[in-house]
Design an enzyme around this catalytic site. Structure first.
Site, PDB file in Angstrom:
ATOM      1  N   GLU A 163      61.651  20.794  19.493  1.00  0.00           N
ATOM      2  CA  GLU A 163      60.567  21.741  19.189  1.00  0.00           C
ATOM      3  C   GLU A 163      60.266  22.603  20.405  1.00  0.00           C
ATOM      4  O   GLU A 163      60.053  23.815  20.300  1.00  0.00           O
ATOM      5  CB  GLU A 163      59.305  20.986  18.759  1.00  0.00           C
ATOM      6  CG  GLU A 163      59.403  20.300  17.411  1.00  0.00           C
ATOM      7  CD  GLU A 163      58.101  19.607  17.033  1.00  0.00           C
ATOM      8  OE1 GLU A 163      57.029  20.097  17.428  1.00  0.00           O
ATOM      9  OE2 GLU A 163      58.164  18.576  16.343  1.00  0.00           O
ATOM     10  N   MET A 200      45.841  21.173  13.434  1.00  0.00           N
ATOM     11  CA  MET A 200      45.791  20.266  12.299  1.00  0.00           C
ATOM     12  C   MET A 200      44.694  20.654  11.295  1.00  0.00           C
ATOM     13  O   MET A 200      43.796  19.877  10.978  1.00  0.00           O
ATOM     14  CB  MET A 200      45.597  18.826  12.791  1.00  0.00           C
ATOM     15  CG  MET A 200      46.667  18.367  13.764  1.00  0.00           C
ATOM     16  SD  MET A 200      48.355  18.552  13.111  1.00  0.00           S
ATOM     17  CE  MET A 200      48.346  17.278  11.854  1.00  0.00           C
ATOM     18  N   ARG A 201      44.784  21.861  10.815  1.00  0.00           N
ATOM     19  CA  ARG A 201      43.868  22.331   9.783  1.00  0.00           C
ATOM     20  C   ARG A 201      44.679  23.052   8.711  1.00  0.00           C
ATOM     21  O   ARG A 201      45.601  23.812   9.028  1.00  0.00           O
ATOM     22  CB  ARG A 201      42.836  23.305  10.356  1.00  0.00           C
ATOM     23  CG  ARG A 201      41.940  22.723  11.423  1.00  0.00           C
ATOM     24  CD  ARG A 201      40.878  21.817  10.856  1.00  0.00           C
ATOM     25  NE  ARG A 201      40.003  22.513   9.921  1.00  0.00           N
ATOM     26  CZ  ARG A 201      39.087  21.921   9.173  1.00  0.00           C
ATOM     27  NH1 ARG A 201      38.945  20.608   9.239  1.00  0.00           N
ATOM     28  NH2 ARG A 201      38.324  22.617   8.352  1.00  0.00           N
ATOM     29  N   ILE A 202      44.329  22.823   7.454  1.00  0.00           N
ATOM     30  CA  ILE A 202      44.917  23.611   6.370  1.00  0.00           C
ATOM     31  C   ILE A 202      44.102  24.884   6.242  1.00  0.00           C
ATOM     32  O   ILE A 202      42.886  24.841   6.041  1.00  0.00           O
ATOM     33  CB  ILE A 202      44.918  22.822   5.050  1.00  0.00           C
ATOM     34  CG1 ILE A 202      45.849  21.616   5.169  1.00  0.00           C
ATOM     35  CG2 ILE A 202      45.369  23.708   3.898  1.00  0.00           C
ATOM     36  CD1 ILE A 202      45.851  20.717   3.949  1.00  0.00           C
ATOM     37  N   LEU A 251      51.668  25.535   1.469  1.00  0.00           N
ATOM     38  CA  LEU A 251      51.864  24.722   2.663  1.00  0.00           C
ATOM     39  C   LEU A 251      53.347  24.523   2.980  1.00  0.00           C
ATOM     40  O   LEU A 251      54.116  24.061   2.134  1.00  0.00           O
ATOM     41  CB  LEU A 251      51.185  23.362   2.466  1.00  0.00           C
ATOM     42  CG  LEU A 251      51.224  22.401   3.656  1.00  0.00           C
ATOM     43  CD1 LEU A 251      50.416  22.952   4.817  1.00  0.00           C
ATOM     44  CD2 LEU A 251      50.696  21.035   3.258  1.00  0.00           C
ATOM     45  N   HIS A 274      57.008  22.926  12.078  1.00  0.00           N
ATOM     46  CA  HIS A 274      56.827  21.745  11.240  1.00  0.00           C
ATOM     47  C   HIS A 274      57.907  20.727  11.590  1.00  0.00           C
ATOM     48  O   HIS A 274      59.086  21.094  11.724  1.00  0.00           O
ATOM     49  CB  HIS A 274      56.929  22.131   9.759  1.00  0.00           C
ATOM     50  CG  HIS A 274      56.704  20.980   8.829  1.00  0.00           C
ATOM     51  ND1 HIS A 274      55.450  20.458   8.596  1.00  0.00           N
ATOM     52  CD2 HIS A 274      57.568  20.242   8.089  1.00  0.00           C
ATOM     53  CE1 HIS A 274      55.563  19.445   7.740  1.00  0.00           C
ATOM     54  NE2 HIS A 274      56.827  19.297   7.420  1.00  0.00           N
ATOM     55  N   THR A 278      61.381  17.103  21.600  1.00  0.00           N
ATOM     56  CA  THR A 278      62.143  17.761  22.674  1.00  0.00           C
ATOM     57  C   THR A 278      62.823  19.028  22.158  1.00  0.00           C
ATOM     58  O   THR A 278      62.929  20.027  22.889  1.00  0.00           O
ATOM     59  CB  THR A 278      63.207  16.820  23.270  1.00  0.00           C
ATOM     60  OG1 THR A 278      64.152  16.459  22.262  1.00  0.00           O
ATOM     61  CG2 THR A 278      62.573  15.567  23.842  1.00  0.00           C
ATOM     62  N   THR A 306      52.557  30.939   4.922  1.00  0.00           N
ATOM     63  CA  THR A 306      52.080  31.540   3.675  1.00  0.00           C
ATOM     64  C   THR A 306      51.004  30.634   3.100  1.00  0.00           C
ATOM     65  O   THR A 306      50.727  29.553   3.631  1.00  0.00           O
ATOM     66  CB  THR A 306      53.224  31.695   2.660  1.00  0.00           C
ATOM     67  OG1 THR A 306      53.714  30.377   2.311  1.00  0.00           O
ATOM     68  CG2 THR A 306      54.362  32.526   3.236  1.00  0.00           C
TER      69      THR A 306
END
Length: 203
Positions: free
Chosen positions: A186, A102-104, A156, A121, A184, A153
């Site tokens: 994913e 959870m980091r950009i 986002l 995602h 499930t 890339t």
């Protein structure tokens, strides 16, 4: 598709921030499907930006090396990404896999791993980039939702799509029930997409 994996061994580094369920699905698939013997590939490390991430315990239980690079100890995103990059590069990765990380990431970090950095995602991209994807799908009246494995890339959630899975949005769904149904899938498509990349590189 650009592919900079290079030659064997194909080391995989997985980045997490939480429970690590996708990481575990990938690691278990690698073991069950003998990726090391058949594809020269193995998960060599799991790295978290949060010391308390439960996924670190899960990874250790699977026999994987774990490390923490705590983002709170750095004054800027650039400084954190530089430190993270140093740790990752110590494993000479063919693939860097974001699994609930959870980091950009900064453009420089993304450029450094161009062609080697992938993410999952929880939406059917290009729909619903960013956060709160499940509630947004429900609010929009979507009949289906899903997940997308894609290359990362600098923009986002806009990299090349590697795999997708579709699930129905059911009457009475909440963001939590829909998220569980998507998760499930994913766990199925992420290992499958990684294996396809490894097979492409091997071929």
């Amino acid at each position: 598709m650009r592919n900079n994996m290079g030659s064997s061994p194909k080391n995989i580094v997985i980045l997490i921030s939480g429970g690590g369920s996708n990481m575990a699905a990938i690691a278990k698939a690698a073991q069950k499907q003998a990726w090391q013997e058949k594809l020269g590939a193995r998960v060599v490390a799991v790295i978290s930006n949060k010391p308390e991430a439960q996924g670190l315990v899960v990874a250790a239980g699977l026999g994987l090396a774990t490390q923490v690079v705590d983002h709170k100890r750095f004054e800027s995103r650039e400084a954190f990404d530089a430190a993270l990059q140093d740790v990752i590069d110590g494993y000479q990765p063919a693939l860097v896999v974001l699994a609930g990380f959870m980091r950009i990431l900064t453009p420089g970090f993304v450029r450094h791993y161009a062609g080697r950095l992938i993410n999952i995602h929880p939406s059917l991209l290009p729909a619903f980039t960013g956060l709160n994807t499940h509630q947004r799908a429900i609010d929009a009246g979507c009949q289906v939702a899903g997940a997308t494995v894609h290359q990362v890339t600098a923009e986002l959630d806009h990299g090349g799509i590697l795999a997708q899975a579709v699930v129905p949005v059911l009457p009475g769904d909440t963001a939590n029930t829909l998220a569980a149904r998507v998760l499930t899938q994913e766990h199925l498509i992420y290992p499958r997409a990684i294996r396809a990349l490894l097979e492409q590189a091997a071929g």
